[in-house]
Design a protein around this motif. Sequence first.
Motif, PDB file in Angstrom:
ATOM      1  N   UNK B 361     -43.430 -65.921 118.249  1.00 30.99           N
ATOM      2  CA  UNK B 361     -42.140 -65.233 118.104  1.00 30.99           C
ATOM      3  C   UNK B 361     -42.214 -63.789 118.601  1.00 30.99           C
ATOM      4  N   UNK B 362     -41.153 -63.388 119.287  1.00 29.25           N
ATOM      5  CA  UNK B 362     -41.083 -61.984 119.716  1.00 29.25           C
ATOM      6  C   UNK B 362     -39.961 -61.259 118.960  1.00 29.25           C
ATOM      7  N   UNK B 363     -39.139 -62.036 118.256  1.00 37.04           N
ATOM      8  CA  UNK B 363     -38.045 -61.440 117.474  1.00 37.04           C
ATOM      9  C   UNK B 363     -37.666 -62.404 116.360  1.00 37.04           C
ATOM     10  N   UNK B 364     -37.541 -61.875 115.141  1.00 32.46           N
ATOM     11  CA  UNK B 364     -37.089 -62.712 114.016  1.00 32.46           C
ATOM     12  C   UNK B 364     -36.131 -61.896 113.152  1.00 32.46           C
ATOM     13  N   UNK B 365     -34.971 -62.456 112.923  1.00 31.78           N
ATOM     14  CA  UNK B 365     -34.003 -61.844 112.012  1.00 31.78           C
ATOM     15  C   UNK B 365     -33.693 -62.920 110.970  1.00 31.78           C
ATOM     16  N   UNK B 366     -34.348 -62.798 109.800  1.00 28.92           N
ATOM     17  CA  UNK B 366     -34.336 -63.906 108.845  1.00 28.92           C
ATOM     18  C   UNK B 366     -33.356 -63.689 107.699  1.00 28.92           C
ATOM     19  N   UNK B 367     -32.793 -64.808 107.242  1.00 25.66           N
ATOM     20  CA  UNK B 367     -31.864 -64.750 106.101  1.00 25.66           C
ATOM     21  C   UNK B 367     -32.680 -64.528 104.821  1.00 25.66           C
ATOM     22  N   UNK B 368     -32.265 -63.576 103.968  1.00 24.74           N
ATOM     23  CA  UNK B 368     -32.997 -63.323 102.733  1.00 24.74           C
ATOM     24  C   UNK B 368     -34.420 -62.891 103.030  1.00 24.74           C
ATOM     25  N   UNK B 369     -35.317 -63.127 102.073  1.00 24.17           N
ATOM     26  CA  UNK B 369     -36.718 -62.776 102.301  1.00 24.17           C
ATOM     27  C   UNK B 369     -37.505 -64.077 102.403  1.00 24.17           C
ATOM     28  N   UNK B 370     -38.239 -64.198 103.447  1.00 26.35           N
ATOM     29  CA  UNK B 370     -38.931 -65.472 103.660  1.00 26.35           C
ATOM     30  C   UNK B 370     -40.185 -65.286 104.511  1.00 26.35           C
ATOM     31  N   UNK B 371     -41.085 -66.301 104.471  1.00 24.41           N
ATOM     32  CA  UNK B 371     -42.307 -66.202 105.268  1.00 24.41           C
ATOM     33  C   UNK B 371     -41.975 -66.112 106.752  1.00 24.41           C
ATOM     34  N   UNK B 372     -42.767 -65.312 107.455  1.00 25.73           N
ATOM     35  CA  UNK B 372     -42.559 -65.108 108.903  1.00 25.73           C
ATOM     36  C   UNK B 372     -43.274 -66.191 109.692  1.00 25.73           C
ATOM     37  N   UNK B 373     -42.639 -66.599 110.763  1.00 28.62           N
ATOM     38  CA  UNK B 373     -43.266 -67.577 111.640  1.00 28.62           C
ATOM     39  C   UNK B 373     -44.304 -66.873 112.514  1.00 28.62           C
ATOM     40  N   UNK B 374     -45.440 -67.539 112.695  1.00 30.76           N
ATOM     41  CA  UNK B 374     -46.495 -66.991 113.576  1.00 30.76           C
ATOM     42  C   UNK B 374     -46.618 -67.891 114.796  1.00 30.76           C
ATOM     43  N   UNK B 375     -47.807 -68.035 115.285  1.00 35.00           N
ATOM     44  CA  UNK B 375     -48.003 -68.844 116.495  1.00 35.00           C
ATOM     45  C   UNK B 375     -47.743 -70.322 116.261  1.00 35.00           C
ATOM     46  N   UNK B 376     -47.435 -71.011 117.340  1.00 36.44           N
ATOM     47  CA  UNK B 376     -47.157 -72.448 117.283  1.00 36.44           C
ATOM     48  C   UNK B 376     -47.815 -73.110 118.494  1.00 36.44           C
ATOM     49  N   UNK B 377     -48.529 -74.155 118.228  1.00 31.79           N
ATOM     50  CA  UNK B 377     -49.184 -74.845 119.336  1.00 31.79           C
ATOM     51  C   UNK B 377     -48.816 -76.328 119.305  1.00 31.79           C
ATOM     52  N   UNK B 378     -48.647 -76.914 120.450  1.00 36.41           N
ATOM     53  CA  UNK B 378     -48.411 -78.357 120.475  1.00 36.41           C
ATOM     54  C   UNK B 378     -49.189 -78.968 121.636  1.00 36.41           C
ATOM     55  N   UNK B 379     -49.720 -80.132 121.386  1.00 36.13           N
ATOM     56  CA  UNK B 379     -50.487 -80.863 122.393  1.00 36.13           C
ATOM     57  C   UNK B 379     -49.972 -82.292 122.393  1.00 36.13           C
ATOM     58  N   UNK B 380     -49.697 -82.836 123.544  1.00 33.91           N
ATOM     59  CA  UNK B 380     -49.246 -84.237 123.573  1.00 33.91           C
ATOM     60  C   UNK B 380     -49.848 -84.953 124.771  1.00 33.91           C
ATOM     61  N   UNK B 381     -49.969 -86.232 124.630  1.00 35.55           N
ATOM     62  CA  UNK B 381     -50.521 -87.078 125.695  1.00 35.55           C
ATOM     63  C   UNK B 381     -49.535 -88.219 125.933  1.00 35.55           C
ATOM     64  N   UNK B 382     -49.227 -88.470 127.164  1.00 31.33           N
ATOM     65  CA  UNK B 382     -48.226 -89.496 127.498  1.00 31.33           C
ATOM     66  C   UNK B 382     -48.798 -90.490 128.503  1.00 31.33           C
ATOM     67  N   UNK B 383     -48.509 -91.743 128.258  1.00 33.64           N
ATOM     68  CA  UNK B 383     -48.938 -92.799 129.179  1.00 33.64           C
ATOM     69  C   UNK B 383     -47.728 -93.644 129.543  1.00 33.64           C
ATOM     70  N   UNK B 384     -47.492 -93.800 130.824  1.00 35.85           N
ATOM     71  CA  UNK B 384     -46.388 -94.650 131.285  1.00 35.85           C
ATOM     72  C   UNK B 384     -46.913 -95.992 131.756  1.00 35.85           C
ATOM     73  N   UNK B 385     -46.145 -97.000 131.542  1.00 33.76           N
ATOM     74  CA  UNK B 385     -46.565 -98.323 132.035  1.00 33.76           C
ATOM     75  C   UNK B 385     -45.354 -99.191 132.315  1.00 33.76           C
TER      76      UNK B 385
END
Lengths: 189, 385
Positions: B361-385
């Motif tokens: 995240x480079x900008x967060x404007x959150x409702x109320x007080x809440x935990x801040x989002x940090x980094x997020x990673x995703x990895x996926x593997x796709x096979x077509x047939x």
Amino acid sequence: MVCLLTWLAVSVQAQDRAKIRQQERDVKAAIVFKLLRFVEWPETSVLQDEPLTLCVWPNEPYLETFREIQGSKVGSHSLEVALVNPQNSEFCHVLFGSREMAASTEQWRSVSDGKSILTISDSNDFAGKSGMIHLMMRDQRVSFAVNISALENAGLRMSALVLNLAEIQSANTSLPQIQTPVERTNEHP
Amino acid sequence: MHRDPQSRLRNNKIKVQWRSSFLFTNQKMTMNGIKIAFISAVGLWHTGLAAHSTVSELAELSLQELLEIRVDSISTDQASEDIAARWNISVGWYSQKLDGYRRGTTDFSIDEVLFEPGEERVYHNFPVVPTVIEQDVFTASLSYRHSEHSTLSLTVPFVRQATDHVSSVAAYEQFMIKTDGIGDIGLSWRNNFYKDEVCQFSIGLGISLPTGSIGERGDTPREAGDQQLPYTMQLGSGTYDLKLGLGMSWYFDKWTWVNDFGYVQRMNRNDRDYRLGNRLLLSTEVRRVINRYLTAGIGIEYQNSADINGRDTEIIVPGPFPYPASITDPGNFGGELIRASGSLTLRLAERQSALITYGRPVYQDLNGIQPKSKGRISVSWTLGF
């Protein structure tokens, strides 16, 4: 000014892309046309001086390209281009389907099974999936693979001169499909 | 002797151009003539990129000459999608971390959020404070391209969550709660309703089924034994959620510009009398084909989600301050977030690829007080047939 330059760059890129795609189609269509001269159909399938009919699926992007060479001579036959109709494909001598059409094996079979129809495509591994001639890209050149048993099963023969130019290679790999917009929203919580 | 087929075609074109310029000279070039010549030269420079010959011209060459012609195929990007597989299976892992606190755009420390005995209890301090929330989602997807333009997909997520807490409650100064299980199963349909040489537009419609549990329980300081856990620890929304997506992609040579719009509409309240907030997502990404095995991308996305509607009455306590932790207050959810991300697509083999994405995240404007989002990673593997 920036907008104008951006528009200009985008439009130039778009034109180049369309040209590259059309150039690929032109070369492939010309190769298909040349290959037909080296194929022998059973005498009952196409009579001397009768037109040789090349069929394509409706909406086939190559349709207009093939129409440009309609009437050209293939030996003693003149080339005709027609749209295929699975219910009535008796008049087809050649069936061409590009990768853009992504026709299923069942669709190909519904038209060509039990008939002397030469099947040609640039779809992935076409020759390995009971298709007869597979056009593919190798080192920025078009090459082709021939499935001889499929040809023989259909009663067709191809000149050994051309078979010497044919080769078998693995088809191009493909990029993954673009992520569905819906999937991108499928996050938790 | 073999002649180069491209130069044979080019020579024919040059002869025509030479003849034109010779005619121009004979007619004593005027100022307008010079202008036309300049424009033509620019045009020729541009069109010369493809040195395009028509199929009729090409048909005059021999088969051997045709096989020697260099063709700049577009098979690295859009055309590859043309030959997309009928079936695709995909497995993925997505992980995100929430750490630290924020109200609106102001950061708060854990000490500021934790209510200690003797301090004044206000709406933004709590006796129980989650410090780090980690969420991992493992997905398995199966998609079927039932026509040239349309694809149906089924996605089954497995959710695993862990939250570290500190509290001012005796015997619960530090504790962790974990939950895991099947999340909300998603069904979606995508249609590429327009596609040409340079762009592609798609629409996606989907629904997520309330298969994820909303009755997860664990030991919290609220009372002895297991109790209903807060919203963040549940595995699903508990509602049928409708999803709408629009995708727009433009292709420029080796570059692809991808723009997505997504919206999640939660339907009614769930069995625990609340519904999660609707969510809007806009993203833009630029990708470049590095070589036939690697595509890299950078992007930015904007998310806007609403707070929770209704509330789970089992996770509140009696008294003037009913919320023992910020994550038990339905008003402390949602807000705006802008995230920058980078991605790598690896083509592993025939119709087999992996996608790795990292976002922060480079900008967060959150409702109320809440935990801040940090980094997020995703990895996926796709096979077509």
